[in-house]
Write a protein that holds these residues in place. Structure first.
Motif, PDB file in Angstrom:
ATOM      1  N   HIS A   9       0.847  -1.198   0.000  1.00  0.00           N
ATOM      2  CA  HIS A   9       0.000   0.000   0.000  1.00  0.00           C
ATOM      3  C   HIS A   9       0.878   1.241   0.000  1.00  0.00           C
ATOM      4  N   HIS A  11       1.635   5.294  -2.139  1.00  0.00           N
ATOM      5  CA  HIS A  11       1.084   6.346  -3.017  1.00  0.00           C
ATOM      6  C   HIS A  11       2.213   7.089  -3.722  1.00  0.00           C
ATOM      7  N   GLU A 109      -7.165   2.082  -3.268  1.00  0.00           N
ATOM      8  CA  GLU A 109      -7.662   2.111  -1.920  1.00  0.00           C
ATOM      9  C   GLU A 109      -9.165   2.405  -1.930  1.00  0.00           C
ATOM     10  N   HIS A 169      -5.543  -2.041   5.532  1.00  0.00           N
ATOM     11  CA  HIS A 169      -4.282  -1.297   5.565  1.00  0.00           C
ATOM     12  C   HIS A 169      -4.272  -0.354   6.764  1.00  0.00           C
ATOM     13  N   ASP A 218       2.157   3.141   3.089  1.00  0.00           N
ATOM     14  CA  ASP A 218       1.257   4.291   2.954  1.00  0.00           C
ATOM     15  C   ASP A 218       2.073   5.553   2.651  1.00  0.00           C
TER      16      ASP A 218
HETATM   17 ZN   LIG Z   1      -3.393   5.083   1.581  1.00  0.00          ZN
END
Ligand SMILES: [Zn+2]
Length: 277
Positions: A9, A11, A109, A169, A218
């Protein structure tokens, strides 16, 4: 079997990676990551992730709609974060078309948020979440779930729809719930890179069933050092911490987490996808 590290997970489409996205990915690959699952939030990030994944085999595309983006038309004018206005219906159809073409490894997500937005948005959030779960089940894809302050409701919806391939997550709910859902439902929990400074993530690493633990970042958020930008290479530290807590060799911890990754996500080759967006 070779084993690798995974970040399920992240970004990398975030603006904080705009200037050095490729160096960040190169550092992750150098650190031994075999999978960097980039999660989309909205139309712009979903499309950028598809492009990135086509260019770099270790980047695996998950497309989704972030819970607050799912209610973009309900956000107040003074909402503190930038959220693009878009039609969630047509974005779900876009994600569906990518699933049909086998261009994506997961849906995410997606989920429910009760921290950033209020109750008046809950019904609309749930509608989008339910549609994305149904889409994932239909195409046998995992769902990567955001569940801030809405963990129990997320679980109710996932259970009622019969979702089996699930990763929660950065789970912030009660550890006993994580434990139960991992044991009873076979759901996975991805632990972020700040586990050494978080009592609840440390507890999850030491007590969840070993075959239900994944690693994530994350990034750019949730870094091991407060305030510093996070990046996928930091999952290596989480695997080392898992080994420490369980009295395992680091190699065994790595192998366990990589095996969990393969069990949930399967093999995926972005280069196999046929169409372009
Ligand atoms: Zn996220």
């Amino acid at each position: 079997m070779d084993s690798w590290f995974c970040d399920v997970h992240t970004h990398l489409t975030h603006e904080r990676f705009r200037d050095d996205q490729h160096q960040v990915i190169a550092r992750a690959i150098e650190a031994g990551l075999g999978a960097i699952v980039c999660n989309g939030l909205n139309p712009a990030s979903n499309r950028e992730i598809l492009r990135l994944a086509r260019a770099i085999p270790q980047v695996k595309p998950a497309l989704g709609i972030y819970p607050t983006d799912a209610v973009n038309d309900m956000l107040p004018d003074d909402y503190p974060y930038r959220v693009d206005r878009f039609d969630t219906r047509s974005e779900i159809e876009f994600i569906r078309s990518c699933a049909v073409k086998k261009q994506i490894i997961a849906i995410g997500e997606c989920g429910l948020d009760g921290y950033l937005v209020g109750e008046e948005t809950f019904a609309a959030q749930e509608k989008v979440f339910e549609e994305l779960i149904a889409l994932a089940i239909e195409h046998d894809l995992p769902v990567i779930v955001h569940s801030r302050k809405r963990e129990v409701r997320c679980a109710e919806i996932l259970s009622s729809l019969g979702a089996k391939k699930v990763d929660f997550h950065c789970f912030g709910g009660k550890t006993k719930h994580a434990q139960k859902w991992a044991e009873d439902n076979g759901w996975y929990f991805s632990i972020p890179a700040n586990a050494r400074v978080s009592e609840s993530f440390r507890k999850m690493l030491s007590s969840l069933p070993a075959d239900r633990i994944l690693t994530e970042t994350d990034a750019p958020y949730m870094g091991p050092v407060r305030g510093e930008r996070n990046e996928p290479a930091n999952v290596v530290g989480t695997v080392a911490f898992l080994a420490e807590l369980r009295g395992w060799d680091t190699a065994d911890a790595k192998k366990t987490v990589w095996g969990n990754y393969l069990r949930l996500f399967g093999e995926f080759d972005s280069g196999n996808s046929t169409a372009t967006s």
